[in-house]
Design an enzyme around this catalytic site. Sequence first.
Site, PDB file in Angstrom:
ATOM      1  N   THR A   1       0.807  -1.247   0.156  1.00 30.01           N
ATOM      2  CA  THR A   1       0.001   0.118   0.161  1.00 30.01           C
ATOM      3  C   THR A   1       0.998   1.433   0.155  1.00 30.01           C
ATOM      4  OG1 THR A   1      -1.657  -1.358   1.126  1.00 30.01           O
ATOM      5  CG2 THR A   1      -1.945   1.129   1.163  1.00 30.01           C
ATOM      6  N   THR A   2       1.947   1.204   0.526  1.00 28.67           N
ATOM      7  CA  THR A   2       2.984   2.393   0.769  1.00 28.67           C
ATOM      8  C   THR A   2       3.394   2.989  -0.630  1.00 28.67           C
ATOM      9  OG1 THR A   2       3.643   1.435   2.676  1.00 28.67           O
ATOM     10  CG2 THR A   2       5.085   3.167   1.554  1.00 28.67           C
TER      11      THR A   2
ATOM     12  N   ALA B   1       0.080  10.008  -2.307  1.00 33.06           N
ATOM     13  CA  ALA B   1       1.306  10.584  -1.749  1.00 33.06           C
ATOM     14  C   ALA B   1       1.071  11.962  -1.179  1.00 33.06           C
ATOM     15  CB  ALA B   1       2.014  10.651  -3.243  1.00 33.06           C
TER      16      ALA B   1
ATOM     17  N   HIS C   1      -1.030  13.651   5.475  1.00 31.99           N
ATOM     18  CA  HIS C   1      -2.027  14.260   5.977  1.00 31.99           C
ATOM     19  C   HIS C   1      -2.034  14.629   7.494  1.00 31.99           C
ATOM     20  CE1 HIS C   1      -4.647  12.268   2.945  1.00 31.99           C
ATOM     21  NE2 HIS C   1      -4.078  11.263   2.971  1.00 31.99           N
TER      22      HIS C   1
ATOM     23  N   LYS D   1     -12.122   9.081   1.102  1.00 26.25           N
ATOM     24  CA  LYS D   1     -11.785  10.549   1.085  1.00 26.25           C
ATOM     25  C   LYS D   1     -12.147  11.178  -0.410  1.00 26.25           C
ATOM     26  CE  LYS D   1      -7.877  10.294   4.247  1.00 26.25           C
ATOM     27  NZ  LYS D   1      -8.211  11.161   5.288  1.00 26.25           N
TER      28      LYS D   1
ATOM     29  N   ARG E   1      -5.731  -0.392  -0.455  1.00 24.41           N
ATOM     30  CA  ARG E   1      -5.676   0.021   1.138  1.00 24.41           C
ATOM     31  C   ARG E   1      -6.080  -1.034   1.625  1.00 24.41           C
ATOM     32  NH1 ARG E   1      -8.252   3.059  -2.757  1.00 24.41           N
ATOM     33  NH2 ARG E   1      -9.635   4.732  -2.005  1.00 24.41           N
TER      34      ARG E   1
ATOM     35  N   CYS F   1      18.041   9.259 -17.867  1.00 23.57           N
ATOM     36  CA  CYS F   1      16.292   9.418 -17.952  1.00 23.57           C
ATOM     37  C   CYS F   1      16.183  10.667 -18.138  1.00 23.57           C
ATOM     38  CB  CYS F   1      15.686   8.801 -16.730  1.00 23.57           C
ATOM     39  SG  CYS F   1      14.084   9.278 -16.808  1.00 23.57           S
TER      40      CYS F   1
END
Lengths: 490, 417
Positions: free
Chosen positions: A43-44, A49, A52, A253, A314, A403
């Site tokens: 989930t991380t 990103a 909160h 949310k 999640r 890159c």
Amino acid sequence: MPTTYDVAIIGAGAVGTAIARELSRYRLEVVLLEAKADVGMGTTKANTAIWHTGFDAKPGTLEARLLRRSYALLEEFVPQAGIPTERLGGLLVAWTEEQRQTLPSLLERAHANGVIDVRIISAEEVYRFEPRLNQGAFGGLFVPGESLICPFTLPIAYATEALLNGVTLKLNFPVGDVRQEEDRHVLSGPRGQQVAARYLVNAAGLYSDEIDHMLGHHDFTVTPRRGELIVYDKFARRLINHIILPVPTPITKGVLISPTVYGNVLLGPTAEDLDDKTNTATSEHGLQTLLEKGRAILPDLLNEEVTATYAGLRAATEHKDYQIRLHAAQRYVCVGGIRSTGVSASLGIAEYVAELLAEAGLPLQAKTAFQTFRMPNIGEAGPRPYRQPERVAQNSDYGRIVCHCEKVTLGEILDAIHSPVPARTLDALRRRTRATQGRCQGFNCRAAVVDILARETGQDPRFLLALDGNDPPEPLTLTPPTHSSQEDQA
Amino acid sequence: MTTIQETDVLIVGAGPAGLSSAIALRRQGVAHVTVVDREPEPGGMPRLCHHTGFGIWDFHRLYNGPAYARRYVQQARDAGVHLRAQTTIIGWEDDLTLTYTSPAGLGALRGRAVLLATGVRERPRSARLVPGYRPRGIFTTGSLQRFVDERHLPVGRRAVIVGAEGVSLSAFLTLHKAGVQVAAFLTDLPRHQMYFPYAPAKWLFVDALHRTPIRTQVRISRILGRKRVEGVEITHLSTGQREVIACDTVVFTGDWIPEHEVARQGDLVMDPGTRGPQVDVAFRTSRPGVFAAGNLLRGAETAATSALEGRQAARQVLAFLHGQPWPAHRLPVLVEPPLLWVLPNSLAPADLHTPAKVTFRVTQFVENATVEVRQGKRLLLTQPFRHLLPNETLHLSGAWLTRVEPHGEPVVLKLSG
């Protein structure tokens, strides 16, 4: 029988790595076990990103308390560890009169959560903040503390400091079984390998309920809730100044539009409950839904190019709060149900888990020294090597861009491959450097990146490209550099 | 921090357009021409295309891509062009000064004129919003060519090519060479669009191409596989029926987007159709002294088209260096679907004295169509076409340019009826 650690932590996401780092302050032998090939892989790595404030958490819950505590701890940690963040503030927009009427209660909730700088703003102010927003806003709530964070760098920073301070990290080490044996837990990993520890922390995210079952508990069930997201090109960044939030519902949310620390713009997430804990595929329906929502909020966004799409899961449960429980007799702490706020609450959770372990009898004796580590910056707000004349002068590889889209230099790629928690897969390298993450998605640099990684790590490109199976992958143990731990134990 | 290095003409991009322009400028007596390129070697995209078919129009003989690129690089060196590879433009300091980074350090370059020739890329899978997991084995033609010819890396065993146009054939040849079987070409259109080179290629690769189906009126609706591609799901556009083709490799071809980063960093006005900078008949962008040429203008044309365009742009750059004034006002030229873009996509009053070459593209096959050009209510041109072919550049008579009202409404191209 293997050596017995003081503590074993299952799961090296934001939460597990933060706990490992917290415990590495003390004179303990700690092992961190991760099923995947790198830290921060669940989930991380696939979320919105956002750092909160917890302004909209349910007051009085453990989540609200730990988010608040963690915010303060992160404010200290983030600059010291060089985690890319940007304090832009969140702008919650009411799109109906009904939503506008809920703003005072959201304000009250924020105040109850100790987030006191929140204020209600008029529709005019909303457009002054965000001139390109679609017409029809009724007003908004401004939350100055809502910030952007790099969810890739954070767990790597935690794991690196943990490692430097004596924690052992085992990757590709899924725990298949937990057995009680006198005063210790014996954990079975792949290829007959075992790990034993007196205390056990379950930070297994989506799989935390399954580990909990192995210890005889049935307190909660994790339902993976899929969130799909679209990442827009960096040229979309100029369209917005804040994190544009919707009015939340009890389930989610909602779909937000937010800049990222890399200078892109995110649109998402969707919220869809699934059965499959590995289903991180995007779907036609999900992406179409996002386009419609995006068009309704910020019409200009859809004229920009899409850089990437992804989906994350999640760890939702049937409960409304975190499922953090101490089973003192078992010397076991379960850290489940962290849902979507693990990155933000990570340091608060880590501190709390250490307290619970102490309560269960684990002696927390502080070491005399704690080694910190500063992560290479991959955020646009901070200095990037290609813009630093002195770094290029020192080492021309920092002026050698591999890159082009993300301006990632050879120097940064080599640093990531040879860092304390090294990048050994393309995915790990991508999350440490952003190479191949840009608008061309590897049109220009993927071959070079594969080539460099294969050469530097001595791996066969066929393996890196998943053309030749090595399933299940070989477990990999990263042990702390010997000098630091010896010094401390003396 | 850095001293500004002065040059007469600063060219960004050392592909066919940039190099041919630089060579022409030097041959016409411009003292100092500098070409920067972010790649380790100059030469541009042809360096990656190891198949033949280059050079007929500009060198009157056949080369493979790398040899063609080498020939341009050699000509540029012989002509005294300053070539700086591995030099990445990172921003604009002022209207004609660009900052760069390179292994030798950071710096700034100022030209009396600037020519952007930064080329194109193909839209990757994500930009096309193809859902599914993100397994290994997903390429664009460009990344595929780098895997096979530049780095000699393994690709896979069985591939599906998304697209059935000229560049798709290029991907096919690269896969063929790498020993990868091609399961199918996919196109959402009713026919393939591999026009001229298809017949000779079919003759050369008759076996392999005969065994490769071209699936028309389908779209790729999902990628299957988690670690590695296991297949693609296709959806038939007419029936909505879905079908799975097993493969371990997917190559997304075509669907061009100009590499417009430097142009957009400079806030040049962009054209909504080409997604490149807006230019007039003299390759002038919206910023005085800044020109643009080559595939940056509109997605991929052949290397020769870009190279010849570079030479034309050089004449305009030279005129500007000799004092030709920059237009203060320009009129946009717009298209309506199924037209995709038109070039030039803006007109300066000075452009309107003489007819010029006008090109456009469409997004679908149209039979017996009439293209009309209007300015407000005034009809400037109607031109009938037996066939309008997608993924092919079409030519429109330029005689109408002299009838444009310089300070009137925007000019619009569309199909009649």
